[in-house]
Scaffold this motif. Structure first.
Motif, short mmCIF file in Angstrom:
data_model
loop_
_atom_site.label_atom_id
_atom_site.label_comp_id
_atom_site.label_asym_id
_atom_site.label_seq_id
_atom_site.Cartn_x
_atom_site.Cartn_y
_atom_site.Cartn_z
N THR A 79 22.76 -24.92 17.85
CA THR A 79 24.07 -24.90 18.65
C THR A 79 23.47 -24.80 20.15
N PRO A 80 23.93 -25.66 20.96
CA PRO A 80 23.34 -25.57 22.57
C PRO A 80 23.79 -24.48 23.09
N GLN A 81 22.99 -23.71 23.94
CA GLN A 81 23.39 -22.58 24.42
C GLN A 81 23.89 -22.99 26.22
N ALA A 82 24.73 -22.06 26.54
CA ALA A 82 25.24 -22.40 27.98
C ALA A 82 23.81 -22.32 28.87
N CYS A 83 23.67 -23.49 29.69
CA CYS A 83 22.48 -23.50 30.63
C CYS A 83 22.73 -24.50 31.51
N ASP A 84 21.85 -24.41 32.62
CA ASP A 84 21.99 -25.36 34.02
C ASP A 84 21.41 -26.66 33.62
N SER A 85 22.19 -27.65 32.90
CA SER A 85 21.23 -29.04 32.35
C SER A 85 20.97 -29.71 33.56
N PRO A 86 19.93 -30.26 33.43
CA PRO A 86 19.07 -30.96 34.65
C PRO A 86 19.47 -32.42 34.15
N VAL A 87 20.15 -32.84 33.24
CA VAL A 87 20.37 -34.43 33.01
C VAL A 87 21.15 -35.15 34.00
N ALA A 88 22.13 -34.34 34.71
CA ALA A 88 22.70 -35.16 35.90
C ALA A 88 21.69 -35.44 36.84
N MET A 128 22.82 -35.61 25.47
CA MET A 128 21.54 -35.37 26.30
C MET A 128 21.75 -34.09 26.91
N ASP A 129 23.04 -33.60 27.37
CA ASP A 129 23.17 -32.23 27.84
C ASP A 129 22.92 -31.26 26.78
N ASP A 130 23.45 -31.57 25.47
CA ASP A 130 23.26 -30.72 24.26
C ASP A 130 21.66 -30.53 24.05
N ILE A 131 21.14 -31.55 24.11
CA ILE A 131 19.45 -31.67 23.82
C ILE A 131 18.81 -30.59 25.03
N TRP A 132 19.06 -30.70 26.20
CA TRP A 132 18.48 -30.15 27.20
C TRP A 132 19.12 -28.50 27.15
N CYS A 133 19.99 -28.13 26.49
CA CYS A 133 20.39 -26.95 26.36
C CYS A 133 20.04 -26.15 25.10
N SER A 134 19.35 -26.82 24.28
CA SER A 134 18.83 -26.29 23.09
C SER A 134 17.51 -25.71 23.21
N GLU A 135 17.56 -24.77 22.32
CA GLU A 135 16.47 -23.62 22.40
C GLU A 135 15.03 -24.39 22.18
N ASN A 136 15.06 -25.36 21.03
CA ASN A 136 13.99 -26.20 20.74
C ASN A 136 14.42 -27.57 21.38
N ARG A 137 13.85 -27.82 22.43
CA ARG A 137 14.22 -29.28 23.07
C ARG A 137 13.47 -30.41 22.46
N GLN A 138 12.29 -30.21 22.04
CA GLN A 138 11.77 -31.36 21.36
C GLN A 138 12.41 -31.53 19.95
N GLY A 156 26.46 -43.43 31.94
CA GLY A 156 26.87 -42.53 32.80
C GLY A 156 26.81 -41.18 32.18
N MET A 157 27.09 -40.06 33.11
CA MET A 157 27.38 -38.63 32.44
C MET A 157 28.47 -38.53 31.54
N ALA A 158 29.71 -39.01 31.76
CA ALA A 158 30.72 -39.07 30.92
C ALA A 158 30.68 -39.64 29.42
N SER A 159 29.44 -40.47 29.34
CA SER A 159 29.40 -41.20 27.97
C SER A 159 29.02 -40.35 26.85
N ALA A 160 29.14 -40.70 25.63
CA ALA A 160 28.80 -40.04 24.53
C ALA A 160 27.20 -39.56 24.49
N ALA A 161 26.39 -40.61 24.98
CA ALA A 161 24.92 -40.25 25.26
C ALA A 161 24.63 -39.21 26.17
N GLY A 162 25.47 -39.17 27.27
CA GLY A 162 25.30 -38.17 28.54
C GLY A 162 25.56 -36.96 27.97
N ARG A 163 26.67 -36.78 27.05
CA ARG A 163 26.99 -35.49 26.33
C ARG A 163 25.92 -34.91 25.30
#
Length: 256
Positions: free
Chosen positions: A203-212, A178-188, A169-176
């Motif tokens: 350092t993840p940037q503030a972004c509208d994460s699509p993970v959810a 993955m939010d950081d990954i999708w908000c990273s400049e170099n996602r790959q 789920g989104m509140a899991s450690a993996a969910g957090r």
């Protein structure tokens, strides 16, 4: 109502199981065919709060198809019998056709076509012959195995589009993470570091994460474990497949 989904699970190949705890979702208005009212009444009595997403006539005479958490049930019009699992139609010149998979594909194809490429993490093949969409979880061992072989898939002409599906789920450690990954400049790079169990170097940037939203899409697709691999035609290839087996499943010709 997760137990209903588990009843329907016919998992193919290798995948990490969905760890999401059962959670009641707010019911959305559903158009119910008038002649299915008795079936729906009995179903709701037997399973109070069941999150029904759609109700429609089945091509099986006297039955309806009901979508629940990305899966489809068959129920008789009188509400006496409920079938959780595959239903096949034996068609001339086609053989056995899964009605469940056929209906799921009708959901998946337009949803895949509507995806924003910028919202996925893509590892492209230089000489692309096929594309796959992979719902992934950075905490899943088989997802890590698949990612360690990304270059091998790419060399066979297979482009990989990653979508997020944190099994806990989104509140899991993996969910957090993955939010950081999708908000990273170099996602790959961030995805590779996470799959190798390394700290993220950016350092993840503030972004509208699509993970959810991708997690919700996975639920609509009937994803119950990761990696969950889909083709552009909406076919689910199952879980982890080695590069050569993946190419074969996609109908690609591999040079000896």
């Amino acid at each position: 109502m997760r137990f209903i989904v588990v009843m329907m699970a016919l998992m193919m190949n290798v995948a990490c199981a969905d760890q999401t705890p059962p959670a009641a979702k707010e019911a959305q208005p559903v158009v119910v065919p008038g002649d299915s009212s008795l079936a729906m009444e009995k179903l709701q009595q037997a399973f109070p709060g069941m999150p029904v997403a759609a109700v429609e006539p089945s091509i099986v005479p006297g039955m309806f198809m009901i979508q629940v958490q990305g899966d489809w049930l068959h129920v008789t019009a009188d509400g006496r019998f409920v079938f959780a699992g595959e239903v096949f139609e034996l068609r001339d010149n086609e053989g056995a056709v899964s009605l469940i998979e056929e209906r799921q594909k009708a959901v998946r194809v337009p949803a895949l076509q509507a995806l924003d490429p910028a919202q996925m993490i893509t590892f492209p093949a230089k000489q692309q012959q096929a594309e796959i969409y992979v719902f992934t979880d950075v905490s899943c061992g088989y997802c890590r195995q698949l990612h360690r072989q990304v270059a091998d898939y790419n060399s066979l002409g297979i482009t990989i589009h990653y979508l997020a599906f944190p099994r806990g789920g989104m509140a899991s450690a993996a969910g957090r993470v993955m939010d950081d990954i999708w908000c990273s400049e170099n996602r790959q790079l961030a995805m590779t570091e996470a799959k190798l169990e390394k700290p993220l170097s950016q350092t993840p940037q503030a972004c509208d994460s699509p993970v959810a939203s991708q997690y919700e899409l996975g639920e609509q697709f009937g994803v119950r474990g990761t990696p969950a691999v889909f083709t552009t035609e909406g076919d689910q290839l199952g879980g982890y497949l080695a590069p050569s087996r993946m190419a074969k499943a996609l109908g690609l010709v591999i040079a000896d």
